[in-house]
Enzyme design. Structure first.
Site, PDB file in Angstrom:
ATOM      1  N   GLU A  34       0.654  -1.127  -0.080  1.00  0.00           N
ATOM      2  CA  GLU A  34       0.111   0.040  -0.050  1.00  0.00           C
ATOM      3  C   GLU A  34       0.946   1.189   0.015  1.00  0.00           C
ATOM      4  O   GLU A  34       0.608   2.240  -0.923  1.00  0.00           O
ATOM      5  CB  GLU A  34      -1.081  -0.056   1.410  1.00  0.00           C
ATOM      6  CG  GLU A  34      -1.925   1.239   1.513  1.00  0.00           C
ATOM      7  CD  GLU A  34      -2.529   1.592   0.238  1.00  0.00           C
ATOM      8  OE1 GLU A  34      -2.839   0.658  -0.522  1.00  0.00           O
ATOM      9  OE2 GLU A  34      -3.194   2.688   0.367  1.00  0.00           O
ATOM     10  N   LYS A 115      16.518  -9.432  -0.842  1.00  0.00           N
ATOM     11  CA  LYS A 115      15.843  -8.072  -0.146  1.00  0.00           C
ATOM     12  C   LYS A 115      15.346  -8.618   1.379  1.00  0.00           C
ATOM     13  O   LYS A 115      14.085  -9.167   1.385  1.00  0.00           O
ATOM     14  CB  LYS A 115      14.961  -7.525  -0.951  1.00  0.00           C
ATOM     15  CG  LYS A 115      14.499  -5.965  -0.136  1.00  0.00           C
ATOM     16  CD  LYS A 115      13.539  -5.448  -1.032  1.00  0.00           C
ATOM     17  CE  LYS A 115      13.085  -4.079  -0.525  1.00  0.00           C
ATOM     18  NZ  LYS A 115      12.600  -4.173   0.855  1.00  0.00           N
ATOM     19  N   ARG A 136      18.698   3.528  10.217  1.00  0.00           N
ATOM     20  CA  ARG A 136      18.952   4.135   9.206  1.00  0.00           C
ATOM     21  C   ARG A 136      18.286   5.694   9.654  1.00  0.00           C
ATOM     22  O   ARG A 136      18.816   6.497   9.117  1.00  0.00           O
ATOM     23  CB  ARG A 136      18.029   3.646   8.088  1.00  0.00           C
ATOM     24  CG  ARG A 136      18.053   4.800   6.898  1.00  0.00           C
ATOM     25  CD  ARG A 136      16.895   4.198   5.916  1.00  0.00           C
ATOM     26  NE  ARG A 136      17.644   3.265   4.873  1.00  0.00           N
ATOM     27  CZ  ARG A 136      17.118   2.116   4.216  1.00  0.00           C
ATOM     28  NH1 ARG A 136      15.747   2.046   4.675  1.00  0.00           N
ATOM     29  NH2 ARG A 136      17.858   1.544   3.570  1.00  0.00           N
ATOM     30  N   LYS A 290      21.974  -5.178  -8.294  1.00  0.00           N
ATOM     31  CA  LYS A 290      23.025  -3.968  -8.505  1.00  0.00           C
ATOM     32  C   LYS A 290      24.003  -4.133  -9.523  1.00  0.00           C
ATOM     33  O   LYS A 290      24.291  -5.363  -9.819  1.00  0.00           O
ATOM     34  CB  LYS A 290      23.792  -3.944  -6.938  1.00  0.00           C
ATOM     35  CG  LYS A 290      22.944  -3.987  -5.776  1.00  0.00           C
ATOM     36  CD  LYS A 290      23.823  -3.802  -4.337  1.00  0.00           C
ATOM     37  CE  LYS A 290      22.925  -3.685  -3.122  1.00  0.00           C
ATOM     38  NZ  LYS A 290      23.557  -3.803  -1.938  1.00  0.00           N
ATOM     39  N   CYS A 408     -19.835  14.868  11.882  1.00  0.00           N
ATOM     40  CA  CYS A 408     -18.745  14.225  12.275  1.00  0.00           C
ATOM     41  C   CYS A 408     -18.980  13.172  13.210  1.00  0.00           C
ATOM     42  O   CYS A 408     -19.737  13.326  14.278  1.00  0.00           O
ATOM     43  CB  CYS A 408     -17.766  15.423  12.801  1.00  0.00           C
ATOM     44  SG  CYS A 408     -16.499  14.655  13.757  1.00  0.00           S
ATOM     45  N   CYS A 411     -17.570  14.447  17.135  1.00  0.00           N
ATOM     46  CA  CYS A 411     -18.161  15.907  17.735  1.00  0.00           C
ATOM     47  C   CYS A 411     -19.551  16.170  17.187  1.00  0.00           C
ATOM     48  O   CYS A 411     -20.152  17.102  17.908  1.00  0.00           O
ATOM     49  CB  CYS A 411     -17.211  16.894  17.572  1.00  0.00           C
ATOM     50  SG  CYS A 411     -17.170  17.674  15.886  1.00  0.00           S
TER      51      CYS A 411
END
Length: 671
Positions: A34, A115, A136, A290, A408, A411
């Protein structure tokens, strides 16, 4: 605003949200499939309108920012991600692009490997001794996980062999084998602990423990696949040669690495791995391809967030059929109402799936979806899947239409859908509890006010207990009140209070971004702060004056003007200032007084720079009196074109705007 601008904004907001959940919180809500679909959609739209590409678009960067619970390590060499392909046609197109760029008709030698579906890390060795390790993070800055990495037995604390470089940073993937994953969950069920959804989440949760003793009990392992820093030594001039050298020094490398001398050989490797995937003993979600030659890699270079010489060839998402039992509606920070399908629970790729986002009313209409329908669910390595299509041939008789709410669900305020937009929104603003929660979460986030330790669960409780209604209420919290929250002891409560006090000292740009003005991201907030200098000047600005800010058009200007015109917003800002929120007074720079060829000019950077980072270039230009914009327009005075400059360069030439290259920029910077 044009419809495509709205689509781009919504896509970028959605992708940033999911990048945060995936990279920072290790709690993804959607599948890789997704996410990839959303990213592809964003790339396609930006390709149609490159003038709408923003510097902070998810396509221009990697990932998301690290948590501050760990110390942070700045990567000397950025940790980039890979572009993806999803079918043979796309791979063959990638292969052709590489050959065309190399101006070669000969087949490229490819190095193909697995991978892995784990957590990317960098590990630094100095004179062969492990000295640090980091995640990372956002590609530039990661979390210091040295103590935890040292507990992983597969990772050597000291390299062995000859000719070890003085400084060597290796990169690879920490992951959890299937047997270890099953044992962790079995133990968790027995003791009432946390059960992980999949091995990737378990690996991330294990590696990012604040207590290394917990990490040491988890059977994590590691495969090395690349290099960052290399100083005081040499490595072979091929990717495979480097992997073999790593192995000789004691670093674990996958044994499923193959050289392929043709596109067909790559496809054969891909299909063989796909066939063997269930028996590998650990999770993968594709193969990595690669260019084997380091010289050719250097010749091919990089784009903004990925190398041109590598690609991830991902496996097709896995699918199952199930039934939509109901549709609920969630409300986000800007009031966007998102339909969520509640599914008959079904196992998809080893994970029990019970819900999926439906995005908006247009998506429901496109699918022709009704409550009770049998649907195809696709999942590929994440937690929440996507509804691919409706099985109309098996539609039950008792299905009923999905009716978007007119008020809503949280609310009760009216909802509206602006013509040309895909999103339906609650008009309640901060009186809406859902919007209030999300607005407060945004306000305290790292890139906004940066309140350390103020997590989502704390915000949820503060709103639900009615301790906090506006951002200003946060600064009135006491340790005593916070101690009453779930899992919040006196020490933690005091730490949060201290963090709130520290956060009062901010910058004008961060403060503007934290306010959550619609369409005002970090870059726009920085532009507004730099242009107007003071809050008073910005609040007094007209729509026409706001449009004089680089990259601010009529839509953003209107949102900003309307925000400050709203009395309740001005009241909250006044309360924040009264509670002690402050920032340094602006340093007024008169462009006419700066002896610089850039003074007073609106400058646009495009393409990649080789002599300095884009951020450094921007900082130096601004210091010399320039205004740096993200897109080319008639207001632009100068375009600086680096390597592979694209549509911005073409537009500049079309408009007759002066264009210089990086070398000329550097010469002028030193003038």
């Amino acid at each position: 605003m044009e419809p495509i601008e709205q689509q781009l904004t919504e896509l970028r907001t959605t992708l940033r949200h999911h990048e945060y959940l995936y990279h920072v919180m290790d709690a993804p809500e959607i599948l890789d499939a997704e996410y990839d679909r959303l990213m592809r959609e964003l790339r396609e739209l930006e390709a149609q309108r490159p003038d709408l590409i923003t510097p902070d678009s998810p396509t221009q960067r990697v990932g998301a920012a690290p948590l501050t619970a760990f110390n942070q390590i700045r990567h000397e060499v950025p940790m980039l991600s890979l572009d993806n392909v999803f079918d043979e046609e796309s791979f063959l197109a990638f292969n052709k692009r590489v050959q065309d760029r190399l101006k070669s008709t000969e087949n490229v030698i490819w190095c193909c490997e697995l991978k892995l579906d784990g957590l990317a890390v960098s590990i630094l060795y100095e004179n062969g001794v492990l000295v640090s390790a980091a995640t990372r993070g956002d590609g530039t800055t990661g979390e210091d996980i040295t103590s935890n990495v040292r507990t992983i037995r597969a990772i050597p604390l000291k390299l062995h062999g000859d000719n070890i470089p003085a400084r060597l940073e290796v990169r690879g993937e920490v992951f959890l084998p299937q047997t270890g994953f099953e044992k962790i969950n079995e133990d968790a069920r027995r003791t009432g602990g946390k059960v992980f959804a999949n091995p990737r989440n378990a690996a991330a949760g294990s590696l990012r423990q604040l207590d290394p003793r917990i990490t040491a009990k988890r059977p994590l392992t590691f495969f090395c696949y690349g290099v960052g820093i290399l100083e005081g030594g040499e490595l072979p001039d091929t990717h495979l040669g480097r992997l073999l050298q790593f192995k000789a020094w004691g670093l674990p490398v996958s044994d499923r690495v193959t050289l392929c001398d043709s596109p067909q050989a790559v496809l054969d490797f891909y299909h063989n791995v796909e066939k063997d995937r269930p028996t590998l003993g650990f999770d993968i979600d594709g193969v990595v391809i690669k260019v084997n030659s380091l010289a050719l890699q250097e010749q091919l270079g990089f784009v903004a967030r990925a190398p041109r010489w590598a690609v991830a060839f991902k496996f097709p998402a896995q699918e199952q059929m199930t039934f939509v039992r109901d549709v609920e509606f969630q409300v986000g920070r800007t009031g966007a109402i998102t339909p969520v399908a509640r599914l008959e629970p079904v196992q998809v790729a080893g994970v029990l799936v019970s819900n999926a986002t439906l995005h908006n009313a247009d998506e429901i209409e496109r699918l022709g979806l009704r409550i009770g329908d049998k649907v195809v669910i696709r999942r590929a390595g994440d937690v929440i899947p996507q509804v691919v299509n409706v099985v109309l041939s098996e539609r039950p008789e008792e299905t009923r239409p999905i009716v978007f709410p007119t008020h809503c669900p949280v609310c009760g305020s009216d909802v509206e859908r602006v013509e040309g937009e895909a999103v339906t929104r609650c008009t309640g603003g901060l009186i809406c509890g859902a919007q209030r929660k999300e607005s407060l979460k945004h306000f305290v986030s790292r890139r906004a006010m940066d309140v350390d330790g103020m997590g989502d669960k704390i915000i949820d409780q503060l709103v639900e207990r009615e301790y906090v209604h506006t951002p200003a209420d946060l600064f009135r919290l006491t340790a005593g009140k916070l101690t009453g929250l779930d899992r919040m002891g006196p020490k933690s409560a005091q730490n949060v209070v201290n963090a709130l006090e520290k956060a009062k000292a901010t910058t004008f740009a961060r403060f503007l971004y934290a306010l959550g003005i619609r369409e005002v991201g970090e870059a726009t907030a920085a532009g507004l702060a730099a242009y107007f200098g003071t809050l008073e000047a910005l609040q007094a600005a007209t729509i026409d004056e706001l449009q004089k800010v680089p990259d601010v058009g009529i839509v953003v200007a209107t949102h900003v003007f309307n925000f400050f015109a709203e009395e309740s917003n001005r009241d909250v800002i006044g309360q924040l200032l009264a509670e002690g929120v402050h920032w340094p007074a602006p340093v007024v720079i008169n462009a006419q007084e700066i002896d610089s060829p850039f003074a007073g000019k609106t400058v646009v950077l495009t393409g990649s720079l080789s002599q300095m980072s884009r951020d450094d270039a921007k900082a130096r230009l601004v210091a010399l009196g320039a205004k740096v914009a993200g897109s080319v327009s008639k207001k632009t005075d100068l375009v600086i074109a680096g390597e592979a400059a694209g549509s911005k360069l073409a537009k500049a030439q079309e408009l007759g705007i002066t264009v210089i290259d990086e070398a000329e920029m550097i010469r002028l910077l030193g003038a």
